[in-house]
Write a protein that holds these residues in place. Structure first.
Motif, mmCIF file in Angstrom:
data_model
loop_
_atom_site.group_PDB
_atom_site.id
_atom_site.type_symbol
_atom_site.label_atom_id
_atom_site.label_comp_id
_atom_site.label_asym_id
_atom_site.label_seq_id
_atom_site.Cartn_x
_atom_site.Cartn_y
_atom_site.Cartn_z
ATOM 1 N N PHE A 50 37.500 21.855 -21.581
ATOM 2 C CA PHE A 50 36.713 20.661 -21.842
ATOM 3 C C PHE A 50 36.139 20.137 -20.536
ATOM 4 O O PHE A 50 36.816 20.129 -19.518
ATOM 5 C CB PHE A 50 37.579 19.576 -22.490
ATOM 6 C CG PHE A 50 38.177 20.003 -23.795
ATOM 7 C CD1 PHE A 50 37.467 19.861 -24.980
ATOM 8 C CD2 PHE A 50 39.442 20.568 -23.851
ATOM 9 C CE1 PHE A 50 38.012 20.270 -26.185
ATOM 10 C CE2 PHE A 50 39.997 20.978 -25.055
ATOM 11 C CZ PHE A 50 39.278 20.832 -26.226
ATOM 12 N N THR A 51 34.907 19.685 -20.601
ATOM 13 C CA THR A 51 34.283 19.079 -19.424
ATOM 14 C C THR A 51 34.754 17.632 -19.309
ATOM 15 O O THR A 51 35.246 17.040 -20.286
ATOM 16 C CB THR A 51 32.750 19.103 -19.534
ATOM 17 O OG1 THR A 51 32.362 18.229 -20.617
ATOM 18 C CG2 THR A 51 32.215 20.514 -19.767
ATOM 19 N N ASP A 52 34.557 17.049 -18.137
ATOM 20 C CA ASP A 52 34.865 15.635 -17.959
ATOM 21 C C ASP A 52 34.088 14.780 -18.953
ATOM 22 O O ASP A 52 34.634 13.838 -19.534
ATOM 23 C CB ASP A 52 34.546 15.178 -16.534
ATOM 24 C CG ASP A 52 35.561 15.648 -15.508
ATOM 25 O OD1 ASP A 52 36.588 16.250 -15.882
ATOM 26 O OD2 ASP A 52 35.329 15.396 -14.313
ATOM 27 N N ASP A 53 32.816 15.113 -19.160
ATOM 28 C CA ASP A 53 31.996 14.346 -20.106
ATOM 29 C C ASP A 53 32.546 14.430 -21.524
ATOM 30 O O ASP A 53 32.535 13.429 -22.259
ATOM 31 C CB ASP A 53 30.547 14.821 -20.083
ATOM 32 C CG ASP A 53 29.802 14.383 -18.825
ATOM 33 O OD1 ASP A 53 30.287 13.443 -18.140
ATOM 34 O OD2 ASP A 53 28.755 14.972 -18.531
ATOM 35 N N GLU A 54 33.009 15.605 -21.946
ATOM 36 C CA GLU A 54 33.587 15.754 -23.287
ATOM 37 C C GLU A 54 34.853 14.911 -23.429
ATOM 38 O O GLU A 54 35.065 14.258 -24.464
ATOM 39 C CB GLU A 54 33.893 17.218 -23.578
ATOM 40 C CG GLU A 54 32.669 18.062 -23.831
ATOM 41 C CD GLU A 54 32.991 19.537 -23.958
ATOM 42 O OE1 GLU A 54 32.393 20.175 -24.856
ATOM 43 O OE2 GLU A 54 33.818 20.064 -23.176
ATOM 44 N N VAL A 55 35.698 14.928 -22.420
ATOM 45 C CA VAL A 55 36.928 14.135 -22.470
ATOM 46 C C VAL A 55 36.573 12.645 -22.512
ATOM 47 O O VAL A 55 37.127 11.888 -23.312
ATOM 48 C CB VAL A 55 37.855 14.452 -21.281
ATOM 49 C CG1 VAL A 55 39.050 13.515 -21.244
ATOM 50 C CG2 VAL A 55 38.326 15.911 -21.351
#
Length: 186
Positions: A50-55
């Protein structure tokens, strides 16, 4: 039947060691660490990263989903993030939901946090939310979690054979459930 937005006003749940609070953006660092931990990824069957943006997006939208309850498991004394506990896949007409829990990583395993958090969630699910049944799935190699669930009153209901491919081999998924009238500890 229970309301389809039964989790709209999500309370904090506490005992002498833990405080479960609604999962939010403030838990980003802990969640980021948890979803990146290789042991946690294996135990949860997570294949993707998961990317930071997704989290951040996930955390930012938790309060908008009234058909699920997402809590951060925190230390009652220090507020330190220990993991997450979730009631999800609400089936309001049948008063059922799924349950999942993930702890931060091996640093916090085997300290009773999973048992205590599960007991708090079940007390809320049956006592406050009015659920009739809570179900979950656990992988055959996660014996520690199976013991926790059984200790909390979950019963084995079936097996999905060879349902998870991990570590180069196929693993069974064990289905477990508990209903409101089942005996529970704590």
């Amino acid at each position: 039947m229970i309301p389809s937005d039964v989790f709209r006003e999500l309370p904090s749940l506490t005992d002498d060691r833990l405080r479960l609070v609604p999962l939010a953006e403030e838990h980003f660092d802990g969640v980021r660490r948890m979803v990146d931990d290789p042991v946690v990824r294996r135990l949860t069957g997570t294949h993707r990263t998961f990317t930071d943006d997704e989290v951040r997006q996930h955390l930012a939208t938790r309060a908008d989903h009234h058909d699920r309850a997402d809590w951060a498991i925190t230390d009652a004394g220090t507020g330190a993030f220990l993991g997450e506990a979730v009631l999800h896949e609400l089936d309001a007409p049948n008063a059922t939901a799924g349950y999942r829990i993930a702890l931060l990583g091996p640093d916090v395993f085997s300290r009773g946090y999973g048992t205590a958090a599960t007991r708090l969630v079940l007390n809320y699910a049956f006592g406050t939310a009015g659920l009739h049944r809570v179900g979950l799935e656990v992988f055959d190699f996660n014996v520690r979690a199976q013991r926790v669930y059984e200790k909390c009153g979950f019963v084995r209901e079936g097996i999905y054979r060879s349902a998870l491919y991990s570590g180069g081999i196929w693993h069974d998924v064990i289905a477990m459930g508990i209903i409101a009238s089942d005996p529970r500890s704590g």
